[in-house]
Design a protein around this motif. Sequence first.
Motif, PDB file in Angstrom:
ATOM      1  N   GLY A  17      -4.166 -67.160 -20.600  1.00 34.68           N
ATOM      2  CA  GLY A  17      -2.764 -66.825 -20.046  1.00 34.68           C
ATOM      3  C   GLY A  17      -2.203 -65.686 -20.499  1.00 34.68           C
ATOM      4  N   VAL A  18      -3.122 -64.525 -20.436  1.00 37.88           N
ATOM      5  CA  VAL A  18      -2.506 -63.219 -21.065  1.00 37.88           C
ATOM      6  C   VAL A  18      -1.590 -62.497 -20.193  1.00 37.88           C
ATOM      7  CG1 VAL A  18      -4.318 -61.890 -20.158  1.00 37.88           C
ATOM      8  CG2 VAL A  18      -3.556 -61.498 -22.657  1.00 37.88           C
ATOM      9  N   GLY A  23       2.554 -64.040 -22.867  1.00 42.08           N
ATOM     10  CA  GLY A  23       1.236 -63.562 -23.303  1.00 42.08           C
ATOM     11  C   GLY A  23       1.083 -61.836 -23.476  1.00 42.08           C
ATOM     12  N   LYS A  24       1.856 -61.324 -22.603  1.00 41.64           N
ATOM     13  CA  LYS A  24       2.028 -59.790 -22.851  1.00 41.64           C
ATOM     14  C   LYS A  24       2.438 -59.485 -23.858  1.00 41.64           C
ATOM     15  CE  LYS A  24       1.649 -58.836 -17.737  1.00 41.64           C
ATOM     16  NZ  LYS A  24       2.362 -58.307 -16.419  1.00 41.64           N
ATOM     17  N   ARG A  25       3.743 -60.359 -24.323  1.00 45.27           N
ATOM     18  CA  ARG A  25       4.502 -59.879 -25.507  1.00 45.27           C
ATOM     19  C   ARG A  25       3.688 -60.261 -26.875  1.00 45.27           C
ATOM     20  NH1 ARG A  25       9.932 -59.321 -25.891  1.00 45.27           N
ATOM     21  NH2 ARG A  25      10.860 -58.507 -24.099  1.00 45.27           N
ATOM     22  N   VAL A  36      -8.128 -57.363 -28.864  1.00 41.40           N
ATOM     23  CA  VAL A  36      -7.712 -58.583 -27.920  1.00 41.40           C
ATOM     24  C   VAL A  36      -8.430 -58.662 -26.604  1.00 41.40           C
ATOM     25  CG1 VAL A  36      -5.756 -59.439 -26.435  1.00 41.40           C
ATOM     26  CG2 VAL A  36      -5.366 -58.535 -28.739  1.00 41.40           C
ATOM     27  N   VAL A  37      -9.128 -59.777 -26.301  1.00 48.49           N
ATOM     28  CA  VAL A  37      -9.601 -59.980 -24.962  1.00 48.49           C
ATOM     29  C   VAL A  37      -8.878 -61.135 -24.334  1.00 48.49           C
ATOM     30  CG1 VAL A  37     -11.612 -61.055 -23.970  1.00 48.49           C
ATOM     31  CG2 VAL A  37     -11.902 -59.847 -26.240  1.00 48.49           C
ATOM     32  N   GLY A  38      -8.217 -60.574 -23.268  1.00 46.76           N
ATOM     33  CA  GLY A  38      -7.265 -61.402 -22.528  1.00 46.76           C
ATOM     34  C   GLY A  38      -8.064 -62.244 -21.270  1.00 46.76           C
ATOM     35  N   PHE A  44      -3.896 -57.866 -14.942  1.00 43.69           N
ATOM     36  CA  PHE A  44      -3.217 -57.500 -15.843  1.00 43.69           C
ATOM     37  C   PHE A  44      -2.659 -56.025 -15.556  1.00 43.69           C
ATOM     38  CE2 PHE A  44      -2.954 -57.990 -20.754  1.00 43.69           C
ATOM     39  CZ  PHE A  44      -1.910 -57.434 -20.943  1.00 43.69           C
ATOM     40  N   ALA A  45      -1.513 -56.011 -15.154  1.00 43.72           N
ATOM     41  CA  ALA A  45      -0.944 -54.658 -14.544  1.00 43.72           C
ATOM     42  C   ALA A  45      -0.799 -53.484 -15.473  1.00 43.72           C
ATOM     43  CB  ALA A  45       0.306 -54.881 -13.801  1.00 43.72           C
TER      44      ALA A  45
END
Lengths: 316, 316
Positions: A17-18, A23-25, A36-38, A44-45
């Motif tokens: 749920g990255v 998630g971004k934060r 990190v593996v999202g 993911f822009a």
Amino acid sequence: MTNESPSRPRGTVLVTGVCGRLGKRLVRALHKEANVVGIDRRPFADRPSDVVHEQVDIRRKKLKDVFRAQPIDAIVHLGVMHDPRASATEHHAWNVVGFAKLLEYAAQFKVPKVVVLSSANVYGPQPDNPQFLNEDAPLLGGARFGEIRDLIEVDMLAQSFFWKHPETETVILRPVHILGTVRNAPSNFLRLDPVLTLLGFDPMIQVIHEDDVAHAILCALDRGKRGIFNVAGPDPVPLSRAIKTVGRPTIAVPYTLAKATLKRLWSLRLTSFPAPELDHIRYVCMVDDTRAKETLGFRHAHNLEETLQHVLSEEW
Amino acid sequence: MSQPPPPLDPHDSSLGETLGSLFRKALEGYQGAKTTGLDAIDEFVSARMGEEFNARLDRVPTTFGEGSTDPFGLDREWVKYAIASVAVLHRHYFRTEVFGAENVPKGRVLLIANHSGQIPIDGALIGAAMFMDVEPPRFCRAMVEKFTQTLPFVSLLFSRVGQVVGVPENARPLLRREEALLVFPEGVKGISKPFDRRYRLADFGLGFMRLAMETDTPIVPVAVVGGEEQYISVKNMDGLAKFLRVPSLPLLPQLLLPGGALPLPTKYRISFGEPMTFQGDPDDDDAVIAEKVETVRATIQTMVNRGVRERKSIFF
């Protein structure tokens, strides 16, 4: 897909749920310390260059390839769907089946740490709630609000994983209302103009800044930490004061009228709040976070004003 | 108000805005009235109760540091106005006589009282006595029935004046902070006694005894005489009460008389007995606990009997 980047103290952390705002934060706070593996089915822009993103649905077999590709040192599960508009089947498939899959791989690939973001809402607002619920309180959130039953199931799945796999350090976090740029019910609620309140009800509420939640997740990732933790931010306040701090005008409506109206608006798709959520502005659902303070060593960094005013913040 | 609506949920905002602006106009008038109302009460408090009242307020120990609302919802401003209004009833309407105020110890204490009077005026008057007649003045918190939390305004008022839902999880932290808790172990059975059962104590719950033993808290038995005659209940309409989902529904003929909604101006006599302490295992069998509870109940019954016997008149 392989990580050539220098080894980082926290190893490789898989975040589901990255692409959500939280998630971004979290990634922003985490990617300097970990590879990190999202995982997210959304794109993911503006992802940091050292973050790997796998655009997969966690229910798909492809998820397993992510585990095969590299040793995973920790999983952070944020990818819970809570869209009351989505069908119950979709919800169940995503939240329960998908999460069960993830836990299966965690066991198979011997991931040493699993952090699950649950919510204090699993306890549910009830008239006979003690003012502060501890982690042993029963999860009654589904009693009056069926749509969150699968979120309780996620929490339960994580609990049984905790017992079945003692070699994995499982941490379940149950934060209170998360506020900020996130598009969740409490933040959306405080952004209403005017904010709906129930005539004659003004329960005490607890809120927490989204960055503090990210910080709590970092605390949970530390080696040796395991268990269930309620996570809270600043001291509780009456709902009315919280709304005042955000600076929104309010409109007070009797409960029966509000419930009937909201039901109608909901069926006409004019609101994003299902009627049973009214209980959150009617009864207390607050937690005792002593354990998180003592065992996780978590301290919130944002005070009440910052936390509340952050819901209006455009930057994120 | 002139700012553009937030980007999310345009439906909610536009609908709310129309309603909101209407409502705000009404609210402005109401708020004006409220401020002048509070000023008037302030004036009244200083004039009628003198500087002593405010001096006593300053001497009430604070348990939760500064901040206007404590985590349990008690707001010192609300308590001030609540006590000021109850004090008028206490001194002038019911002309309460208080005996044995010196028996209330300084630290944590469980006040165990007989319950009477259809509506909990007895609780309010004990609260007033704890503030006006006991040294040092205390804010005492009553443990209330969870049903009250479902009532608009009542739940709000109860919470702001420091009442808490009667569960042990709430009592423990408060006793640990040396607070005074008021418990009516008869519960609803006590308050809704019909007239022919007046001053005959119903069965006591056992929870308070376990709590007292667990937290090593002295029990002060409190006898209230005068409450049973304020509303004469012919009988309880249990069937109708069940249908309406309220805990009890007394049949009160006096409601038919003009002004009959007011309680009759009986004279209240509140006596605080000597503190009792109990030792033993708080998790003992019900039978063992019940024996200890019976000692407390018998003590209160004796105090009540003496009070009823010794008064010359119900009204004077």
